[in-house]
Design a protein around this motif. Structure first.
Motif, mmCIF file in Angstrom:
data_model
loop_
_atom_site.group_PDB
_atom_site.id
_atom_site.type_symbol
_atom_site.label_atom_id
_atom_site.label_comp_id
_atom_site.label_asym_id
_atom_site.label_seq_id
_atom_site.Cartn_x
_atom_site.Cartn_y
_atom_site.Cartn_z
ATOM 1 N N ASP A 434 45.637 -55.106 -37.850
ATOM 2 C CA ASP A 434 44.422 -55.379 -37.588
ATOM 3 C C ASP A 434 44.039 -56.862 -37.953
ATOM 4 O O ASP A 434 43.459 -57.542 -36.939
ATOM 5 N N ARG A 445 39.275 -59.549 -29.796
ATOM 6 C CA ARG A 445 38.031 -59.154 -29.223
ATOM 7 C C ARG A 445 37.064 -60.396 -30.232
ATOM 8 O O ARG A 445 37.236 -60.588 -31.402
ATOM 9 N N ILE A 447 34.355 -60.504 -32.298
ATOM 10 C CA ILE A 447 33.737 -59.493 -33.405
ATOM 11 C C ILE A 447 32.459 -60.182 -33.970
ATOM 12 O O ILE A 447 31.201 -59.677 -33.976
ATOM 13 N N ASP A 448 32.443 -61.337 -34.420
ATOM 14 C CA ASP A 448 31.104 -62.002 -34.931
ATOM 15 C C ASP A 448 30.427 -62.722 -34.003
ATOM 16 O O ASP A 448 30.953 -63.296 -32.786
ATOM 17 N N LYS A 524 36.272 -64.290 -34.883
ATOM 18 C CA LYS A 524 35.642 -64.022 -36.276
ATOM 19 C C LYS A 524 35.176 -65.414 -36.916
ATOM 20 O O LYS A 524 35.780 -66.480 -36.726
#
Ligand code: GLU
Length: 553
Positions: A434, A445, A447-448, A524
Motif C-alpha cells: 500500500d 491513485r 486519494i486526497d 496524497k
C-alpha cells in the motif's frame, strides 16, 4: 492373583523387557547442564501461535547451551491426522528459525522412531511390566461399549473435574478393579477387546508439593483415577506415551501448554510406577485475547492470528512474529532490544525466571508496532526478497511490478532506511504494498483532494510552472529555491513564518503549493520527502503526472 500370568495372557507377543528397550536408548552424551527439549504436536496441520511460542522457548533453551531439540509426532489419534502435516510443520517452523536436531520426518535420529504410531511395541513392553507388577489391569468390553469408553476417556484426558465429580464413574471404576484371573481368561477366549488401566494408589486429599519452572511452587493432589494407559487397539493415551517417550528420549525439560497442568498428578504417579526420573516441567501460559467486551478469552483456532499461517497471509515477516513473541516470553526483552538494536534475538540471555506465568495477552497493535520496528532495521535486499516471496503468492500484479524493475523497487524500499532513526512506515508486506503503490502507475491513485479554498485556476497556475523544472532539476537546494521562487511569482508566502504572521495577506504559503505538487505526484497530502519521491519516480513520470493533473477537467 498371579500378575505374571495375567501379563503373559494379555501380552503374549511381548518378549522384550524394559531393560532390552532401555539398552536401545542410552543416556545422551551432552555438555554439563545442557537441556533436551522437544515439540510433540499432533499432526493436525494447524500450528497455533501458542505452539510457535512453545517451540521458540523449547528450542532456545536447548540450543542456548548445546542441548538437543527434537520433534516427536503424537499421531495416536489417527482421526485428526492430516497427511504431510509433520513435513509442513518442519518447513513452517524452519521459516521461523526453529531447527530440530532429531525427529525430522525422513531423517530420524538416534532415539527413533519419533512417531508414536511407530512406537506401539515399546509402549506394550512397559504396559506388560506394569501389569506384571499389579499396577495395571484390563477392563473388557464388548465392541459396542468400546466406542463409548474410548470417547469418555478421551474427554477425561483433559478434564480432571469430570472425574472427581462423577461418583457413578468412580464407583464403576472401583468395581472394575475387582476383575478376577478367571474373568480375564474368559474374556480373552471370547475375543473381547480390553483397555489397560492403571491401578491408582493416590489419595486426592493429600497434597504433594511440585515445582514447575514457569508456574512456580504448586500443591498438587495425588492421583486416584484409574486412567487408561492403552486403548483397545493397543495405542497409548497421551499420559502413557508422554511418560515412556520422554523417559526413553531423555527429555530434561518438558515445555508444554498449561492445559496439561491438571494431568500432572497422573504423570507424577506414572513416572513413579515406571521407576523413571521425572523431567523438569515448564507449563506455558495460554495466549489470551480481549473480546469486544474487554474480557480475556483464549485465543482460539477461529480467531485471526491464532494460526501461524495467518501471519504469512497477512505478510508478516517471520522475524517480526518472533520478535513479538519474545516480548511476551520474557518481560525484559523490550528493554534489551532497545539497548541492542543490532543484535539477533538469539543473543538475548533468556531467563527462565522471567517467563510469563499467567495468560499472555495477544495484542495486534503491539505486534504491528514491533513489526514496524523490526522491518525498519532490515536491509533493503532483505525487505525486497521477503516482499517478493509474499507478493508472488498473494499479490501477483505487485510481484510483477517488483520483479520487472528490481532496482526501481529497491530505490523505493530504501526510503528512510538506515541511519540512527530509520522510518517506520510499514510492518507487513501488505502495508508495504500500500505504501509503495504510488510509485507504480498501475496502482497510483489520487486519494486526497485539494482543499476547496483553492480554485482550479490556482492549482493550474502552480502546476504549469512546476512542469518547467520539476522533471529536470536534480539538486535538492536548487529545486527548493525554484519552489520558493514559484511561490513568490504567484503571490504566495515563500516562508512559513511570514505566512503565519499575516495569513490574510496571501492566498497561501509555500506549504500549500508544495501540497498541490504532492497530490499530483503521490495522490496524497502525506508522503515521504517530495524531492526524494521525485528522484525515484524519475523525470518522465514526474512530468506525466503533473500533466495528467493539469488535464483534469
Ligand atoms: N500432543 C500434545 C499437544 O499437542 C503435546 C503436549 C506435550 O508437549 O507434551 O498438546
Amino acid at each position: 492373583m498371579d500378575y505374571q500370568r495375567i501379563a503373559d495372557l494379555l501380552f503374549p507377543n511381548v518378549t522384550l523387557t524394559p531393560a532390552d528397550v532401555e539398552a536401545r536408548y542410552p543416556e545422551r552424551v551432552l555438555p554439563e547442564g545442557a537441556k533436551v527439549t522437544r515439540l510433540s504436536p499432533s499432526p493436525t496441520g494447524f500450528i497455533h501461535l501458542g505452539g510457535l511460542y512453545q517451540a521458540i522457548l523449547g528450542e532456545f533453551l536447548a540450543h542456548q547451551d548445546g542441548g538437543v531439540y527434537y520433534l516427536r509426532i503424537e499421531d495416536t489419534d489417527s482421526k485428526r491426522e492430516v497427511p504431510g502435516a509433520a513435513e509442513a510443520l518442519v518447513e513452517t517452523l524452519g521459516q521461523y528459525g526453529i531447527r530440530f536436531d532429531e525427529g525430522i520426518p525422513g531423517q530420524g535420529g538416534a532415539y527413533a522412531p519419533y512417531r508414536q504410531s511407530e512406537r506401539v511395541e515399546i509402549y506394550r513392553v512397559y504396559a506388560k511390566q506394569l501389569t506384571r507388577e499389579g499396577k495395571a489391569y484390563p477392563v473388557f468390553t464388548t465392541k459396542e461399549q468400546l466406542e463409548q469408553i474410548n470417547r469418555a476417556d478421551k474427554k477425561a484426558e483433559l478434564s480432571e473435574r469430570d472425574w472427581h465429580n462423577d461418583d457413578a464413574r468412580r464407583a464403576q471404576m472401583r468395581s472394575e478393579r475387582e476383575i478376577t484371573e478367571r474373568q480375564i481368561e474368559e474374556n480373552l477366549q471370547a475375543g473381547n477387546p480390553f483397555v489397560l488401566r492403571v491401578l491408582a494408589d493416590g489419595d486426592p486429599e493429600k497434597k504433594v508439593p511440585f515445582t514447575d519452572l514457569i508456574k512456580g511452587r504448586l500443591e498438587l493432589p495425588e492421583n486416584d483415577e484409574d486412567f487408561v494407559l492403552l486403548k483397545s487397539d493397543g495405542v497409548p493415551t497421551y499420559h502413557f506415551a508422554h511418560a515412556v517417550d520422554d523417559h526413553l528420549m531423555h527429555t530434561t525439560h518438558v515445555v508444554r501448554g498449561e492445559e496439561w497442568l491438571a494431568s500432572l498428578p497422573k504423570h507424577i504417579m506414572l513416572f513413579r510406577y515406571l521407576g523413571f526420573r521425572m523431567p523438569k516441567y515448564m507449563h506455558t501460559a495460554q495466549i489470551m485475547r480481549l473480546d469486544e467486551q474487554g474480557n480475556k478469552k483464549k485465543l482460539s483456532k477461529r480467531d485471526v492470528g491464532a494460526g501461524v499461517d495467518d501471519y504469512r497471509k497477512l505478510g508478516y515477516a517471520p522475524i517480526c512474529v518472533i520478535e513479538y513473541l519474545m516480548t511476551i516470553l520474557n518481560s525484559n526483552y523490550e528493554e534489551w532490544r532497545m539497548q541492542n538494536p543490532d543484535k539477533g534475538y538469539r543473543e538475548f540471555p533468556l531467563s527462565i525466571k522471567k517467563l510469563s506465568a499467567s495468560g499472555a495477552l495477544f495484542d495486534m497493535e503491539k505486534l504491528n508496532d514491533v513489526a514496524k520496528n523490526t522491518v525498519s532495521r532490515m536491509t533493503v535486499d532483505e525487505v525486497y526478497d521477503q516482499i517478493c516471496g509474499w507478493a508472488k503468492e498473494f499479490a501477483p500484479d505487485y510481484y510483477r511490478d517488483l520483479t520487472d524493475a528490481p532496482e526501481y523497487a529497491k530505490a523505493i524500499l530504501s526510503i528512510g532506511r538506515g541511519g540512527k532513526k530509520p522510518r517506520k512506515d510499514y510492518g507487513t508486506w501488505q502495508e508495504a504494498m500500500d505504501y509503495t503503490a504510488l510509485f507504480y502507475d498501475r496502482s497510483f491513485r489520487i486519494i486526497d483532494e485539494i482543499p476547496e479554498r483553492f480554485s482550479r485556476e490556482d492549482v493550474r497556475a502552480a502546476l504549469t510552472k512546476f512542469l518547467t523544472f520539476c522533471g529536470t532539476v536534480a539538486d535538492q537546494n536548487e529545486w527548493f529555491e525554484k519552489m520558493k521562487a514559484t511561490a513568490r511569482e504567484l503571490g504566495y508566502a515563500d516562508d512559513m513564518k511570514a505566512y503565519k504572521a499575516d495569513p490574510d495577506a496571501y492566498p497561501g504559503s509555500i506549504g500549500d503549493i508544495s501540497m498541490f505538487l504532492r497530490i499530483a505526484l503521490t495522490g496524497k497530502t502525506n508522503s515521504p520527502d517530495l524531492h526524494q519521491v521525485m528522484q525515484i519516480l524519475g523525470p518522465e513520470r514526474v512530468t506525466a503526472r503533473i500533466q495528467a493533473m493539469l488535464e483534469q477537467p
